[in-house]
Design an enzyme around this catalytic site. Structure first.
Site, PDB file in Angstrom:
ATOM      1  N   HIS A 264      -2.075   5.901   3.291  1.00 38.10           N
ATOM      2  CA  HIS A 264      -1.210   4.752   2.973  1.00 38.10           C
ATOM      3  C   HIS A 264      -2.085   3.798   2.126  1.00 38.10           C
ATOM      4  O   HIS A 264      -3.404   3.443   2.764  1.00 38.10           O
ATOM      5  CB  HIS A 264      -0.549   4.358   4.218  1.00 38.10           C
ATOM      6  CG  HIS A 264       0.541   3.046   3.962  1.00 38.10           C
ATOM      7  ND1 HIS A 264       0.376   2.008   3.117  1.00 38.10           N
ATOM      8  CD2 HIS A 264       1.775   3.141   4.009  1.00 38.10           C
ATOM      9  CE1 HIS A 264       1.616   1.426   2.988  1.00 38.10           C
ATOM     10  NE2 HIS A 264       2.338   2.036   3.786  1.00 38.10           N
TER      11      HIS A 264
ATOM     12  N   HIS B 149      -2.268   8.351   6.864  1.00 36.91           N
ATOM     13  CA  HIS B 149      -1.036   7.885   7.378  1.00 36.91           C
ATOM     14  C   HIS B 149       0.045   8.976   7.641  1.00 36.91           C
ATOM     15  O   HIS B 149       0.074   9.091   8.903  1.00 36.91           O
ATOM     16  CB  HIS B 149      -0.421   7.030   6.185  1.00 36.91           C
ATOM     17  CG  HIS B 149       0.913   6.352   6.675  1.00 36.91           C
ATOM     18  ND1 HIS B 149       1.277   5.439   7.634  1.00 36.91           N
ATOM     19  CD2 HIS B 149       2.383   6.430   5.838  1.00 36.91           C
ATOM     20  CE1 HIS B 149       2.411   5.364   7.902  1.00 36.91           C
ATOM     21  NE2 HIS B 149       2.974   5.742   6.722  1.00 36.91           N
TER      22      HIS B 149
ATOM     23  N   ARG C  71       3.202   6.466  -3.220  1.00 39.49           N
ATOM     24  CA  ARG C  71       2.030   6.237  -2.175  1.00 39.49           C
ATOM     25  C   ARG C  71       0.836   6.861  -2.778  1.00 39.49           C
ATOM     26  O   ARG C  71      -0.264   6.351  -2.684  1.00 39.49           O
ATOM     27  CB  ARG C  71       2.337   6.421  -0.860  1.00 39.49           C
ATOM     28  CG  ARG C  71       3.133   5.473  -0.014  1.00 39.49           C
ATOM     29  CD  ARG C  71       3.478   5.785   1.191  1.00 39.49           C
ATOM     30  NE  ARG C  71       4.371   4.809   1.902  1.00 39.49           N
ATOM     31  CZ  ARG C  71       4.810   5.119   3.150  1.00 39.49           C
ATOM     32  NH1 ARG C  71       4.543   6.192   3.949  1.00 39.49           N
ATOM     33  NH2 ARG C  71       5.755   4.139   3.630  1.00 39.49           N
TER      34      ARG C  71
ATOM     35  N   GLU D 203      11.385   0.237  -1.477  1.00 48.43           N
ATOM     36  CA  GLU D 203       9.805   0.631  -1.392  1.00 48.43           C
ATOM     37  C   GLU D 203       9.514   1.378  -2.342  1.00 48.43           C
ATOM     38  O   GLU D 203      10.176   1.766  -3.352  1.00 48.43           O
ATOM     39  CB  GLU D 203       9.830   1.202   0.050  1.00 48.43           C
ATOM     40  CG  GLU D 203       9.810   0.248   1.243  1.00 48.43           C
ATOM     41  CD  GLU D 203       9.833   0.834   2.694  1.00 48.43           C
ATOM     42  OE1 GLU D 203       9.291   1.818   2.710  1.00 48.43           O
ATOM     43  OE2 GLU D 203      10.021   0.055   3.633  1.00 48.43           O
TER      44      GLU D 203
ATOM     45  N   ARG E 290       5.307  12.325   0.446  1.00 49.51           N
ATOM     46  CA  ARG E 290       6.370  11.754   1.202  1.00 49.51           C
ATOM     47  C   ARG E 290       7.205  10.521   0.623  1.00 49.51           C
ATOM     48  O   ARG E 290       6.202   9.590   0.077  1.00 49.51           O
ATOM     49  CB  ARG E 290       6.235  11.437   2.677  1.00 49.51           C
ATOM     50  CG  ARG E 290       7.489  10.777   3.543  1.00 49.51           C
ATOM     51  CD  ARG E 290       7.130  10.352   4.848  1.00 49.51           C
ATOM     52  NE  ARG E 290       6.263   9.044   4.508  1.00 49.51           N
ATOM     53  CZ  ARG E 290       6.427   8.034   5.280  1.00 49.51           C
ATOM     54  NH1 ARG E 290       7.552   7.842   6.068  1.00 49.51           N
ATOM     55  NH2 ARG E 290       5.779   6.942   5.018  1.00 49.51           N
TER      56      ARG E 290
END
Length: 550
Positions: free
Chosen positions: A252, A360, A301, A129, A395
């Protein structure tokens, strides 16, 4: 607000507030250690954020990782994504404990997707990811990892197979206030709770663990469920604990666009779709992430969300598109995303998926050590509600479930280790609730935060949002779940706005259009200290001066 006297009381060694991954992991571990545990949750046990986690758990498995990967490499990726604010010691400690935590979860019954192909017998499938430099994310049900984690934990909690029996659950009760022995200076003595009929109860306990999730409902559009109203951070602040990094709200980049004016929880399009090769394009078919970052569509992100937001502004459109049409077997690999797309008439095998950013994950929260301890004796926090030092300013994808598993286990062990002798609970308990804070209208809070504190903040917008919320704040006529939640949201909104206003730079997922550069003098956390009489005190990130924030 002064509440009525308790209509009932109960006792426990540990009260866990929240039934997500961190809370249930802690409850199960504490039960196995011989503690009397009671889990309190506002709704049914499966109504929290954990079930919506699609991507997976980032972990370097001891017996099944990509060649060349290591915990040190995972640590490096986490620190790179965190904008200089993660605590390297905390990152190393939590990630190193990841394999053992995942193994414990599997022993409790969680089933992850197996690897396919020759020589894959017994190994787990791994995906990659955003922000990760290796395939190290394990998943379940394709894109239903959170649902499987929740299923396994709740099944283990309800099982009578343990010698201690099932974990006691109190559903349909909102936590109102943490009790401290000796007024506001002593250790924790319990928790006030309220049911949906307005009946107030007192749970007497020497330890309370907050595992309530984040505060995504501060914004009009979010991936979070309705329960994510910031209750845990508000409880901790009113109890005298400290919160940090509340300004770092991660948006997000790929949330399903369901039309103009969409409100509340919106379906997530997991980052693993991009990990398998999907790319972001604008309405003209031009690549969004080309030239934006060396990892392009797999950038962290905050980078992707900011790039998408700039492209939307430049093109005057409401969404971009995630082109996954070249991915084979989309419906099998991503059944949850496929179902959400089908519901709005989109076939990911043939059509680019319309997406836009939405609130998010909250990177900040109640300040804890890596064992979940706060600065208040007997008060613990784990999961998204906590600021453990793992996330910093942004994060890394799929680190959140791992944090809940690791710190949940550790917090239970810390409680067990500290409850070695009898602890006297307060005989009389003050019934003054909500600490002098009052609510504003929820819809107004969400609209103000979405206008003034989303991606691309500036000082004027932050101040306008704060003024609007302050002007709308008024004492509530009574005590109810809605009042408790709205009071928490109002407190958290003002805390986020104050912290965001204090940090006059751009870093991680905090983007100030009036201060677009990162300033090294701000490379430390901003702390909210003190919360009494309806006021916050904020210590700035760039200096040691304190200022009151009404």
């Amino acid at each position: 607000m002064t509440g009525p006297a308790a209509t009932w009381e109960a006792r426990a060694d540990l009260v866990v507030v929240g039934s997500g991954v961190a809370g249930m992991t802690a409850a199960l571990e504490a039960r196995d250690l011989g503690l009397r545990v009671l889990v309190v949750t506002k709704d049914d046990a499966d109504a929290g954020s954990t079930r919506w986690a699609q991507g997976g758990i980032a972990v370097v498995l001891e017996d099944g990782h990509e060649p060349g990967d290591s915990v040190d490499r995972h640590v490096a990726d986490t620190l790179a994504a965190a904008g200089g604010l993660a605590d390297p010691a905390a990152v190393g400690s939590i990630l190193a404990d990841g394999p053992a935590a995942v193994a414990a979860l599997r022993r409790r019954g969680a089933v992850f997707d197996p690897a396919e192909g020759v020589g894959a017998a017994g190994a787990l499938a791994l995906t990659r990811e955003g922000g990760h430099t290796a395939f190290r994310v394990v998943h379940a049900g394709g894109d239903a990892t959170g649902a499987e984690v929740e299923r396994a934990l709740l099944a283990a909690a309800s099982s009578a197979g343990s010698s201690a029996g099932p974990v006691a659950m109190l559903t349909g009760h909102v936590a109102v206030e943490v009790v401290r022995a000796g007024g506001d200076r002593g250790p924790v003595g319990g928790l006030w709770v309220l049911d949906d009929t307005g009946r107030l109860g007192l749970l007497r306990a020497p330890a309370v663990l907050l595992a309530t999730g984040g505060y995504g409902q501060l914004f009009a559009s979010t991936t979070n469920p309705d329960t994510a109203t910031g209750d845990g951070v508000a409880l901790a602040l009113r109890a005298g604990a400290v919160a940090a990094d509340l300004e770092f709200v991660q948006f997000h980049p790929t949330v399903l666009y369901t039309g103009p004016g969409a409100r509340g929880r919106r379906p997530l399009v997991t980052e693993a779709v991009r990990g398998h090769g999907a790319v972001l394009v604008d309405s003209a078919g031009h690549r969004v992430m080309a030239g934006e970052h060396p990892l392009e569509d797999l950038a962290p992100r905050d980078v992707v969300s900011a790039a998408v937001t700039r492209r939307l502004a430049a093109t005057g459109t409401r969404c971009v598109y995630l082109d996954a049409t070249a991915l084979p077997g989309f419906a099998r690999r991503f059944p949850t995303v496929f179902a959400a797309c089908s519901a709005i008439g989109v076939d990911p095998a043939a059509d680019p998926i319309p997406v836009s950013p939405a609130a998010h994950y909250c990177c900040g929260g109640v300040v804890t050590d890596v064992d979940g301890r706060t600065g208040v004796a007997g008060l613990y926090a784990a999961g998204e509600v906590a600021r453990s030092g793992l996330h910093g300013a942004n994060r890394l994808a799929s680190n959140s479930l791992l944090e809940g598993l690791v710190v949940g286990r550790r917090a239970a062990r810390a409680v067990a280790g500290e409850l070695t002798g009898p602890r006297r609970l307060p005989a009389a308990v003050d019934a003054v609730l909500l600490g002098g804070w009052a609510p504003a209208d929820r819809d107004l809070v969400q609209r103000a935060m979405s206008r003034g504190a989303a991606i691309g903040r500036d000082g004027a917008g932050l101040a306008a949002a704060s003024d609007a919320i302050e002007a709308a704040t008024a004492p509530a006529p009574g005590l109810s779940r809605a009042v408790v939640e709205d009071t928490a949201m109002t407190l958290l909104a003002q805390a986020v706005l104050a912290a965001a206003g204090t940090r006059t730079e751009s870093r991680g997922c905090h983007v100030r259009t009036d201060f677009p550069r990162t300033d090294d003098t701000y490379q430390r956390s901003s702390l909210l200290v003190g919360c009494s009489g309806g006021a916050l005190t904020v210590r700035g990130a760039a200096d040691e001066q304190t200022q009151g924030v009404a």
